[in-house]
Design a protein around this motif. Structure first.
Motif: not given
Length: 334
Positions: A61-64, A118-124, A298-308
């Protein structure tokens, strides 16, 4: 008895949230073969399988488009985000420049690893069957500073685990009643799940992909704890947070910038799951001619690239804010 076992087995698989077909393609069809079509229909499993997760946001769901690597504007000096003017409906009215805030954050994925270096997080965005309720909790929490962050986290884990409100017991029920409207409380019954017996759980896990087993088991354990009414935060955390760490993805480094749909840039630096430092860059031309932009986390998620790793819900609630500080630039948004 044999048919009953088959139907119970089929029901167990429905709990595994098989709508995540983008990640586990074809799993739904395989599991439906375990029971008869008549049994699935009788239990409403076929209908349940079409329902989304409570919160379904994932890295897909992340738009890169427009992303920038960590070195983007490397010499920027950041001002406190929380000193920007408040928006009446929540959040902060943005002005040109660089801003940052360390805020409360919440785990929205039980049975996963805590953020690690080291985990990368992006907006979703917050997405899923319970997205409206989750966002409402985060907004309502701003108006109820007396409610502890731990109590809110337990409520969110309870919702993510698809616990029926009728099974809520203990402090989590008190928290839910304080932060949600009566109508929203009734909505917690929709798409909810009961507690699955141990033997059914074990058989179901044998058929699940490894990436889904821990989540499936964690959610069932959370439902059991909640319904018992006898649990501590540590008990809940033990099931929600896996020990160890997931290996980071090299193509999405820590500090990567996401270009937000509204045009500004945002990035995240989690410290565990309960604290996140967010940084925002607002280009000058974005707010030219009186264009009004609002950062409402409040509507934002910091979403990890690593699904784990864990999805982290963001908030507008700063930690250790210094309100005696002043912005170094003039900020008079319209």
């Amino acid at each position: 008895m044999k048919n009953l076992k088959i139907m119970l087995f089929t029901l167990a698989f429905s709990a595994a949230n098989l709508t995540a077909n983008a990640q586990f393609g074809g799993l739904k069809d395989k599991l439906l073969k375990v029971g008869t079509a008549q049994g699935a229909k009788a239990l409403g499993v076929d209908k349940f399988l079409k329902q989304p997760e409570a919160i379904s946001t994932n890295f897909e769901d992340v738009n890169r488009e427009g992303e920038e690597m960590p070195g983007f504007n490397a010499n920027a000096k950041f001002q406190p985000l929380y000193l920007l003017p408040k928006n009446p409906d929540g959040g902060f009215v943005l002005c040109e420049g660089f801003y940052e805030m360390t805020n409360k954050s919440y785990c929205l994925k039980a049975g996963t690893f805590a953020p690690s270096k080291g985990d990368g997080y992006m907006f979703a965005p917050v997405l899923g069957q319970k997205e409206e309720i989750v966002v409402s909790i985060l907004k309502s929490a701003e108006k109820h500073p007396e409610v502890e962050q731990h109590d809110i986290q337990v409520l969110l884990w309870t919702i993510i685990a698809r616990t029926k409100f009728a099974d809520y017991a203990g402090q989590v029920k008190v928290t839910a009643i304080k932060l949600l409207t009566p109508k929203q409380l009734t909505q917690l019954e929709g798409g909810a799940l009961g507690i699955l017996p141990f033997d059914v759980m074990e058989k179901a896990k044998d058929q699940l992909p490894s990436g889904l087993k821990a989540v499936f088991e964690a959610e069932n354990n959370i439902r059991q704890l909640v319904s018992s009414g006898n649990y501590t935060y540590a008990d809940m955390e033990k099931y929600a947070i896996l020990a160890g760490m997931a290996p980071p993805r090299a193509d999405v480094p820590s500090g990567i910038w996401t270009k937000h749909p509204d045009g500004y840039y945002v990035r995240y630096f989690p410290s565990g799951y309960a604290i996140t430092k967010v940084q925002v860059y607002v280009p000058k031309d974005l707010v030219a001619n009186g264009n009004r932009l609002v950062y409402d986390a409040a509507g934002d998620i910091a979403c990890p690239a690593n699904t784990g790793s864990q999805r982290l819900a963001q908030t507008n609630e700063p930690l250790n804010a210094n309100y005696s500080a002043k912005l170094s630039t003039i900020c008079n948004p319209k």
